[in-house]
Every structure is written in C-alpha cells, then in structure tokens.
Design a protein around this motif. Structure first.
Motif, mmCIF file in Angstrom:
data_model
loop_
_atom_site.group_PDB
_atom_site.id
_atom_site.type_symbol
_atom_site.label_atom_id
_atom_site.label_comp_id
_atom_site.label_asym_id
_atom_site.label_seq_id
_atom_site.Cartn_x
_atom_site.Cartn_y
_atom_site.Cartn_z
ATOM 1 N N ILE A 56 2.705 6.947 1.455
ATOM 2 C CA ILE A 56 3.705 7.692 0.686
ATOM 3 C C ILE A 56 3.199 9.096 0.380
ATOM 4 O O ILE A 56 3.933 10.085 0.491
ATOM 5 C CB ILE A 56 4.048 6.955 -0.623
ATOM 6 C CG1 ILE A 56 4.707 5.602 -0.326
ATOM 7 C CG2 ILE A 56 4.956 7.806 -1.509
ATOM 8 C CD1 ILE A 56 6.025 5.708 0.399
ATOM 9 N N LEU A 57 1.935 9.205 0.005
ATOM 10 C CA LEU A 57 1.360 10.513 -0.306
ATOM 11 C C LEU A 57 1.353 11.413 0.932
ATOM 12 O O LEU A 57 1.793 12.577 0.864
ATOM 13 C CB LEU A 57 -0.064 10.342 -0.838
ATOM 14 C CG LEU A 57 -0.825 11.631 -1.173
ATOM 15 C CD1 LEU A 57 -0.088 12.437 -2.240
ATOM 16 C CD2 LEU A 57 -2.249 11.313 -1.635
ATOM 17 N N ALA A 58 0.872 10.892 2.052
ATOM 18 C CA ALA A 58 0.816 11.689 3.276
ATOM 19 C C ALA A 58 2.199 12.121 3.719
ATOM 20 O O ALA A 58 2.419 13.283 4.112
ATOM 21 C CB ALA A 58 0.123 10.890 4.383
ATOM 22 N N GLN A 59 3.140 11.211 3.670
ATOM 23 C CA GLN A 59 4.506 11.489 4.099
ATOM 24 C C GLN A 59 5.142 12.609 3.281
ATOM 25 O O GLN A 59 5.770 13.528 3.832
ATOM 26 C CB GLN A 59 5.327 10.206 3.967
ATOM 27 C CG GLN A 59 6.822 10.390 3.821
ATOM 28 C CD GLN A 59 7.436 9.276 3.008
ATOM 29 O OE1 GLN A 59 7.317 8.120 3.378
ATOM 30 N NE2 GLN A 59 8.089 9.622 1.901
ATOM 31 N N ASN A 60 4.973 12.562 1.973
ATOM 32 C CA ASN A 60 5.629 13.552 1.121
ATOM 33 C C ASN A 60 4.934 14.907 1.138
ATOM 34 O O ASN A 60 5.581 15.937 0.972
ATOM 35 C CB ASN A 60 5.747 13.008 -0.312
ATOM 36 C CG ASN A 60 6.844 11.974 -0.444
ATOM 37 O OD1 ASN A 60 8.022 12.300 -0.480
ATOM 38 N ND2 ASN A 60 6.463 10.708 -0.506
ATOM 39 N N ALA A 209 -4.135 4.265 6.499
ATOM 40 C CA ALA A 209 -4.215 5.434 7.380
ATOM 41 C C ALA A 209 -3.210 5.337 8.525
ATOM 42 O O ALA A 209 -2.568 6.331 8.900
ATOM 43 C CB ALA A 209 -5.637 5.562 7.935
ATOM 44 N N VAL A 210 -3.058 4.133 9.079
ATOM 45 C CA VAL A 210 -2.080 3.938 10.153
ATOM 46 C C VAL A 210 -0.670 4.161 9.634
ATOM 47 O O VAL A 210 0.153 4.835 10.274
ATOM 48 C CB VAL A 210 -2.220 2.520 10.756
ATOM 49 C CG1 VAL A 210 -1.078 2.230 11.724
ATOM 50 C CG2 VAL A 210 -3.560 2.380 11.465
ATOM 51 N N LEU A 211 -0.392 3.606 8.484
ATOM 52 C CA LEU A 211 0.921 3.829 7.859
ATOM 53 C C LEU A 211 1.137 5.299 7.550
ATOM 54 O O LEU A 211 2.240 5.827 7.732
ATOM 55 C CB LEU A 211 1.028 3.011 6.564
ATOM 56 C CG LEU A 211 1.531 1.577 6.666
ATOM 57 C CD1 LEU A 211 1.526 0.928 5.280
ATOM 58 C CD2 LEU A 211 2.931 1.521 7.261
ATOM 59 N N ALA A 212 0.096 5.954 7.069
ATOM 60 C CA ALA A 212 0.212 7.372 6.725
ATOM 61 C C ALA A 212 0.584 8.205 7.934
ATOM 62 O O ALA A 212 1.414 9.118 7.849
ATOM 63 C CB ALA A 212 -1.098 7.875 6.116
ATOM 64 N N LEU A 213 -0.018 7.899 9.078
ATOM 65 C CA LEU A 213 0.318 8.623 10.300
ATOM 66 C C LEU A 213 1.783 8.427 10.660
ATOM 67 O O LEU A 213 2.508 9.389 10.938
ATOM 68 C CB LEU A 213 -0.578 8.150 11.449
ATOM 69 C CG LEU A 213 -0.288 8.776 12.822
ATOM 70 C CD1 LEU A 213 -0.485 10.279 12.778
ATOM 71 C CD2 LEU A 213 -1.187 8.129 13.887
#
Length: 253
Positions: A56-60, A209-213
C-alpha cells in the motif's frame, strides 16, 4: 507459514498486486484481493494485515509522484489532511495487530456491509466542482479524516470507499482531485501504521516486496488512466468494483 515460498505463490501475488494497485488508486478495495490470497497461503490475519501495508505504501507513493509529475498537487492541503489521519492510524494499527482468526473475517464482512450502505447514498450528482472547499467543508473534512486514519490503520481493506465520500461529497473535490489527495493521505498514514505493525507482528518482507512491485505498477497505470480519461472512467470502475464485492459478499462469504 512455511518460510520457503513457492514461485507460483510469488507470481500470484505479483499479478494480484497489479490488479489491487489499479483498483486502490482508481476507486478502492484492492486489498480485498491481496489479503485473502495471503490468508489462503496460510499467513495469519495480523501478519497479512501488516504485510499488505508494504504494498500500500509503495503503491501510493508511486501514484502521488505520478500525479505531481502530471501537474496535480495541492501539498499544503494534503499534508494537513494527512496530519489529522495519522493519530487515528496509530490507534487503529495498535488494535489491528490484535485482530485475528474468525474475528478478522467477521470484521471484513461487517466493513463491506458498511461500504454498501455508504455507496448506496452516494448518488453521484456532484460531478464537476471547480470552486475551492468552504471553511465548513474544510473543517468537516479534517475532522472526518481522523476516523479515516483509524480505519486505515486498523484494517485498510476498502478504505477507498471511506475516504472518497469524505473528499468528494463532504469537501466537494472532483474525482480526479479526490484521488490526488487520497493517495497522498493514504501514503502518509500507512508509513506510520507500517512501523506499528512491524514492531508488533512478524512481517513477511519478501511477500510484501512482491506485492509492492505489483501494486506500484497497477497504481501507476491507474493514475495515468484517470488523468487522461477523467471522472467518467473513475465512476465506472468504482461501480463495477462495488457490484463485484456485493455479489461476493452475498453469495460467496
């Protein structure tokens, strides 16, 4: 959960992350894809709840950066709204680390019922707003943002359906600017909530990390799409997502 995660599980999470990132930035509910997948993989509720925050953090952050580069930014207002959301997020995250088992599933079900009610009263008449919010709208928006932060810190799932009515209906922003503020606010309180979860539960950093990507890619696609297509695309995606979740909640609990 077995520490040796299989390749197909990582691939599944990456694909789900792209879809979740797109939905989260465009409307909301993406975590209702990723969190259940982690639960299916055997990840305990609080761990899945916390690990999901990495994505969620990486996406936003990706979405907020894309908005800025395309000329959409009102950092002063975004910061003040985020400042109101953060205290609520801390309290919510502390409670969220204790939520597990059947109570996690029941809470998700109750949340989605609430989302259905909220969206049922959003008749969509307020499409184009060019004037800035009034003092009263600003006051209510900041007050309600404390509750948004609490909910986001607590469980995050479907937070887009909570924050969008506050920004769109209460504060009067058009849907593109609503999402512009939304991604900044969510990134801000998620950073704090992530610290709380990391200090209290086991975090699965590889899965995160995979989800973040995946989430970042999906968020980038959604941001560019809504800037070019405008509010019509956002509302269509919002309605489709809501219908899918309602069907799932009623027929496939």
């Amino acid at each position: 959960m077995d520490p040796l995660v299989e390749i197909w599980q990582l691939a599944l999470l990456a694909v789900a992350g792209v879809a979740a990132g797109f939905l989260n930035v465009m409307a909301g509910g993406g975590s209702l894809l990723t969190v259940p997948i982690m639960l299916f993989m055997g990840v305990p509720g609080p761990v899945a709840n916390g690990t999901n925050r990495i994505a969620i953090l990486a996406q936003n952050i990706t979405a907020a950066t894309t908005f800025f580069r395309r000329g959409y930014s009102e950092f002063r207002l975004s910061l003040s709204l985020a400042a109101c959301a953060i205290p609520g997020a801390v309290v919510g995250a502390l409670l969220g680390t204790e939520l597990e088992g059947v109570w996690f599933s029941r809470t998700v079900a109750v949340i989605m019922l609430g989302v259905m009610v909220i969206m049922a009263f959003d008749n969509g008449k307020q499409e184009h707003v060019s004037s800035p919010p009034t003092r009263k709208q600003l006051w209510w928006g900041h007050v309600l943002m404390v509750g948004v932060g609490f909910y986001g810190g607590f469980i995050q799932l479907g937070v887009g359906f909570i924050i969008m009515p506050v920004l769109h209906r209460v504060m009067g922003f058009d849907l593109v600017r609503t999402n512009m503020h939304k991604v900044f606010i969510v990134a801000s309180y998620t950073a704090v909530a992530l610290v709380v979860f990391a200090s209290r539960v086991e975090m699965l950093w590889l899965l995160g990390a995979v989800l973040a990507l995946g989430n970042s890619i999906g968020g980038w696609i959604a941001t560019r799409a809504q800037i070019s297509k405008g509010q019509g695309l956002i509302r269509k995606v919002l309605n489709v997502v809501l219908v899918i979740f309602i069907i799932k909640l009623i027929f496939f609990p």
